[in-house]
Design an enzyme around this catalytic site. Structure first.
Site, mmCIF file in Angstrom:
data_model
loop_
_atom_site.group_PDB
_atom_site.id
_atom_site.type_symbol
_atom_site.label_atom_id
_atom_site.label_comp_id
_atom_site.label_asym_id
_atom_site.label_seq_id
_atom_site.Cartn_x
_atom_site.Cartn_y
_atom_site.Cartn_z
ATOM 1 N N ASP A 8 0.853 -1.179 0.000
ATOM 2 C CA ASP A 8 0.000 0.000 0.000
ATOM 3 C C ASP A 8 0.890 1.230 0.000
ATOM 4 O O ASP A 8 1.783 1.364 0.867
ATOM 5 C CB ASP A 8 -0.898 0.024 1.238
ATOM 6 C CG ASP A 8 -2.010 -1.014 1.159
ATOM 7 O OD1 ASP A 8 -2.118 -1.691 0.130
ATOM 8 O OD2 ASP A 8 -2.772 -1.136 2.140
ATOM 9 N N ASP A 129 -15.068 -3.699 -2.081
ATOM 10 C CA ASP A 129 -14.672 -3.488 -0.695
ATOM 11 C C ASP A 129 -15.941 -3.292 0.119
ATOM 12 O O ASP A 129 -16.668 -2.311 -0.076
ATOM 13 C CB ASP A 129 -13.765 -2.257 -0.577
ATOM 14 C CG ASP A 129 -12.565 -2.339 -1.518
ATOM 15 O OD1 ASP A 129 -12.049 -3.452 -1.697
ATOM 16 O OD2 ASP A 129 -12.162 -1.300 -2.065
#
Length: 256
Positions: A8, A129
Site C-alpha cells: 500500500d 470493498d
C-alpha cells in the site's frame, strides 16, 4: 491458490492501514521498490499495489513509484486506487501494469467498467470493498447502498477477477470472512481474490476449501510485514506443487 503480497502506497512509502483508516497508518518501509523486490525474491508470482493517495484523490498519485516498481520486477503487477476514468486506466497499462483494479467507478459508473472490461479483456479487476455487506467507495471513506453480491452479479464476464475485501477485517489480523467470500463466489463465475484479515498460514490454508467454488487467490498484507506469515512458506503450502497435490508413491509398503 496464488498468494499475492500487497504493498500500500501512501506519500511514496510502503504502509499498512487499520480497517482502511488513513489516520491509523504504519510505515513499514520508505522504499517500496526494495519491498517489491523482496517479495519477488521470496517467490511471489504477482504483486498487488494500492495507491492510497490516489484512492483518496480520485486519480493516480504515486505514478512515479508505480513505474519504478513495475520496471524493477519480472512478475506481473496489479494496481488499484483512484482509477475512475479510462485515461487513468490506460496510463497504468502504458507503465507496464498487468491489471488495473477499479472500485468506486464500478458503483458510480458501471457502464464505463463494462466498456473497460470489453476494451481490455482479462486486464481489469473489480475491487469490491464491503462494510457490513455494502460496497464502500472513494478509498473506503464512503459507504454506498449497493450490496456487494448485487455488484458481483452485474460484473462483465470479461473482468480478470473480483478482489473482495472485508473492510472490518483489513489490517486487523483476525482472519478472512469465509462466509462472505463463499456468498460472493456463489453469484459469479469470475475468479475471486480474497483480501483482508489474513493473520497466519492457517488462515490461508483455510481458504483452500473455497477454491472449488471460485476463490483462486489470496492477498496478504500486514501479516507478511509483521512476520506472522512467511511468504515463501505460504506459497509452498498452497501454490503449485503443494504437498496435497503430489501423487503418493508408497512403493512396496503395506499401504501400496
Amino acid at each position: 491458490m496464488e498468494v499475492i503480497p500487497a504493498i500500500d502506497l501512501l506519500r511514496g512509502h510502503c504502509v499498512r492501514l487499520y480497517q482502511g483508516d488513513y489516520a491509523q497508518s504504519q510505515v513499514f518501509n520508505e522504499n517500496p521498490v526494495e519491498v517489491a523486490l523482496q517479495w519477488q525474491n521470496q517467490g511471489a508470482t504477482r504483486l498487488h499495489l494500492v495507491d492510497l493517495d490516489g484512492a483518496k484523490a480520485g486519480h493516480p498519485v504515486n505514478v512515479d513509484v508505480i513505474k519504478e516498481i513495475v520496471s524493477a520486477l519480472d512478475i506481473p503487477v496489479q494496481v488499484g486506487g483512484g482509477l475512475r476514468d479510462r485515461t487513468s486506466v490506460e496510463t497504468l497499462f502504458k507503465l507496464g501494469v498487468d491489471r488495473a483494479i477499479v472500485g468506486t467507478v464500478a458503483v458510480e459508473n458501471p457502464e464505463l467498467v463494462k466498456e473497460l472490461c470489453e476494451a481490455f479483456p482479462q486486464k481489469v479487476a473489480i475491487g469490491i470493498d464491503a462494510r457490513n455487506g455494502k460496497v464502500a467507495t472513494k478509498g473506503w471513506l464512503e459507504t454506498s447502498e449497493v450490496e456487494a453480491t448485487e455488484l458481483a452479479k452485474a460484473i462483465s464476464p470479461q473482468a480478470a477477477a473480483i478482489i473482495y475485501t472485508d473492510i472490518h477485517r483489513d489490517g486487523t489480523l483476525v482472519g478472512p470472512n469465509q462466509e462472505a467470500l463463499r456468498e460472493i463466489a456463489s453469484v459469479t463465475d469470475i475468479p475471486i481474490i480474497a483480501s483482508g484479515g489474513i493473520s497466519s498460514l492457517s488462515d490461508i490454508l483455510s481458504l483452500l476449501s473455497l477454491e472449488p467454488v471460485g476463490v483462486k487467490s489470496v492477498i496478504v498484507g500486514k501479516a507478511i510485514y509483521t512476520g506472522k506469515v512467511d511468504l515463501t512458506e505460504a506459497i509452498k503450502a498452497v501454490g503449485d506443487g503443494r504437498l496435497q497435490d503430489i501423487p503418493l508413491n508408497f512403493g512396496d509398503s503395506a499401504l501400496a
